[in-house]
Motif scaffolding. Sequence first.
Motif, PDB file in Angstrom:
ATOM      1  N   UNK A  70      25.543  95.760  68.084  1.00 61.36           N
ATOM      2  CA  UNK A  70      26.256  94.577  67.618  1.00 61.36           C
ATOM      3  C   UNK A  70      26.626  93.570  68.832  1.00 61.36           C
ATOM      4  N   UNK A  71      25.822  92.877  69.156  1.00 63.37           N
ATOM      5  CA  UNK A  71      26.005  91.925  70.371  1.00 63.37           C
ATOM      6  C   UNK A  71      27.206  91.212  70.235  1.00 63.37           C
ATOM      7  N   UNK A  72      27.960  90.881  69.228  1.00 65.04           N
ATOM      8  CA  UNK A  72      29.056  90.215  68.865  1.00 65.04           C
ATOM      9  C   UNK A  72      30.397  91.087  68.960  1.00 65.04           C
ATOM     10  N   UNK A  73      30.185  92.465  69.440  1.00 63.32           N
ATOM     11  CA  UNK A  73      31.282  93.132  69.380  1.00 63.32           C
ATOM     12  C   UNK A  73      32.040  92.905  70.396  1.00 63.32           C
ATOM     13  N   UNK A  74      33.641  93.172  70.433  1.00 65.77           N
ATOM     14  CA  UNK A  74      34.192  93.018  71.477  1.00 65.77           C
ATOM     15  C   UNK A  74      34.078  93.703  73.030  1.00 65.77           C
ATOM     16  N   UNK A  75      33.388  95.189  72.624  1.00 63.64           N
ATOM     17  CA  UNK A  75      33.055  95.924  73.452  1.00 63.64           C
ATOM     18  C   UNK A  75      31.755  96.325  73.385  1.00 63.64           C
ATOM     19  N   UNK A  76      30.886  96.420  74.675  1.00 63.42           N
ATOM     20  CA  UNK A  76      29.735  96.309  74.747  1.00 63.42           C
ATOM     21  C   UNK A  76      29.586  97.311  76.146  1.00 63.42           C
ATOM     22  N   UNK A  77      28.698  98.344  75.935  1.00 60.49           N
ATOM     23  CA  UNK A  77      28.621  98.941  77.202  1.00 60.49           C
ATOM     24  C   UNK A  77      26.902  99.260  77.486  1.00 60.49           C
ATOM     25  N   UNK A  78      26.344  99.056  78.629  1.00 65.34           N
ATOM     26  CA  UNK A  78      25.002  99.337  78.902  1.00 65.34           C
ATOM     27  C   UNK A  78      24.952 100.260  80.321  1.00 65.34           C
ATOM     28  N   UNK A  79      24.267 101.278  80.184  1.00 63.94           N
ATOM     29  CA  UNK A  79      23.958 102.118  81.364  1.00 63.94           C
ATOM     30  C   UNK A  79      22.782 102.663  81.441  1.00 63.94           C
ATOM     31  N   UNK A  80      22.050 102.950  82.579  1.00 68.02           N
ATOM     32  CA  UNK A  80      20.904 103.541  82.661  1.00 68.02           C
ATOM     33  C   UNK A  80      20.887 104.453  83.907  1.00 68.02           C
ATOM     34  N   UNK A  81      19.920 105.289  83.869  1.00 69.45           N
ATOM     35  CA  UNK A  81      19.702 106.500  84.819  1.00 69.45           C
ATOM     36  C   UNK A  81      18.313 106.915  84.918  1.00 69.45           C
ATOM     37  N   UNK A 137      24.846 102.695  68.692  1.00 67.11           N
ATOM     38  CA  UNK A 137      24.629 103.311  69.770  1.00 67.11           C
ATOM     39  C   UNK A 137      23.046 103.497  70.064  1.00 67.11           C
ATOM     40  N   UNK A 138      22.308 102.823  71.108  1.00 65.91           N
ATOM     41  CA  UNK A 138      20.867 102.766  71.132  1.00 65.91           C
ATOM     42  C   UNK A 138      20.448 103.599  72.471  1.00 65.91           C
ATOM     43  N   UNK A 139      19.378 104.390  72.253  1.00 62.59           N
ATOM     44  CA  UNK A 139      18.993 104.958  73.592  1.00 62.59           C
ATOM     45  C   UNK A 139      17.410 104.597  73.721  1.00 62.59           C
ATOM     46  N   UNK A 196      34.448 103.597  76.689  1.00 65.69           N
ATOM     47  CA  UNK A 196      33.169 103.684  76.437  1.00 65.69           C
ATOM     48  C   UNK A 196      32.248 103.853  77.682  1.00 65.69           C
ATOM     49  N   UNK A 197      32.343 102.965  78.756  1.00 62.28           N
ATOM     50  CA  UNK A 197      31.878 103.066  79.835  1.00 62.28           C
ATOM     51  C   UNK A 197      31.773 104.521  80.472  1.00 62.28           C
ATOM     52  N   UNK A 198      32.817 105.167  80.651  1.00 63.16           N
ATOM     53  CA  UNK A 198      33.049 106.586  81.090  1.00 63.16           C
ATOM     54  C   UNK A 198      32.211 107.484  80.235  1.00 63.16           C
ATOM     55  N   UNK A 199      32.252 107.328  78.961  1.00 59.30           N
ATOM     56  CA  UNK A 199      31.650 108.163  77.993  1.00 59.30           C
ATOM     57  C   UNK A 199      30.069 107.989  78.307  1.00 59.30           C
ATOM     58  N   UNK A 200      29.549 106.986  78.311  1.00 63.50           N
ATOM     59  CA  UNK A 200      28.098 106.858  78.596  1.00 63.50           C
ATOM     60  C   UNK A 200      27.595 107.274  79.721  1.00 63.50           C
ATOM     61  N   UNK A 201      28.269 106.942  80.915  1.00 60.83           N
ATOM     62  CA  UNK A 201      27.930 107.310  82.184  1.00 60.83           C
ATOM     63  C   UNK A 201      27.983 108.793  82.303  1.00 60.83           C
TER      64      UNK A 201
END
Length: 152
Positions: free
Chosen positions: A8-19, A95-97, A130-135
């Motif tokens: 949901x690009x309109x959501x108040x919280x969005x996280x994106x991380x990569x590795x 959640x997208x992977x 959310x950032x901590x969880x995805x990282x």
Amino acid sequence: MTVPTAIDRAAPVIARHEINIEASLDAVWKLHVDVNAWPIWQTDITAAHIDGALEPGVSFDWTSYGFSVTSTVYDVTDRARVLWGGTSGGITGVHEWLFNETPDGVHVITSESFAGEPVDADAPAMQTLLDASLVAWLGHLKTAAESRAGEA
């Protein structure tokens, strides 16, 4: 309800991380789609259960950081993409992977959106969580896949 095709690009919280993971795409993919085995290598997940394969329309239950969730799989592209989501505790997460093979292994990108009253009430804290969880999840996936690659 319309089945989401992306976060949901309109959501108040969005996280994106990569590795980048130095392991085969097959090894990384197998770890990721074996939901029942998540607690073995993803130590922040204390329970996970799915009946059958990770495929569109299937729901699975899991507990992370003491927070129990039932997620529904919206889309799977074999060895390339998984999209799931659900609502728990008033928070709707999608959640997208994404998995891309590279010369040295796999580049994994994960993105997630959070929306709902608890998110609106404290978006900065939810962003941090959310950032901590995805990282952490990416780190666990990297460690598990690379340790198994060393065994091969």
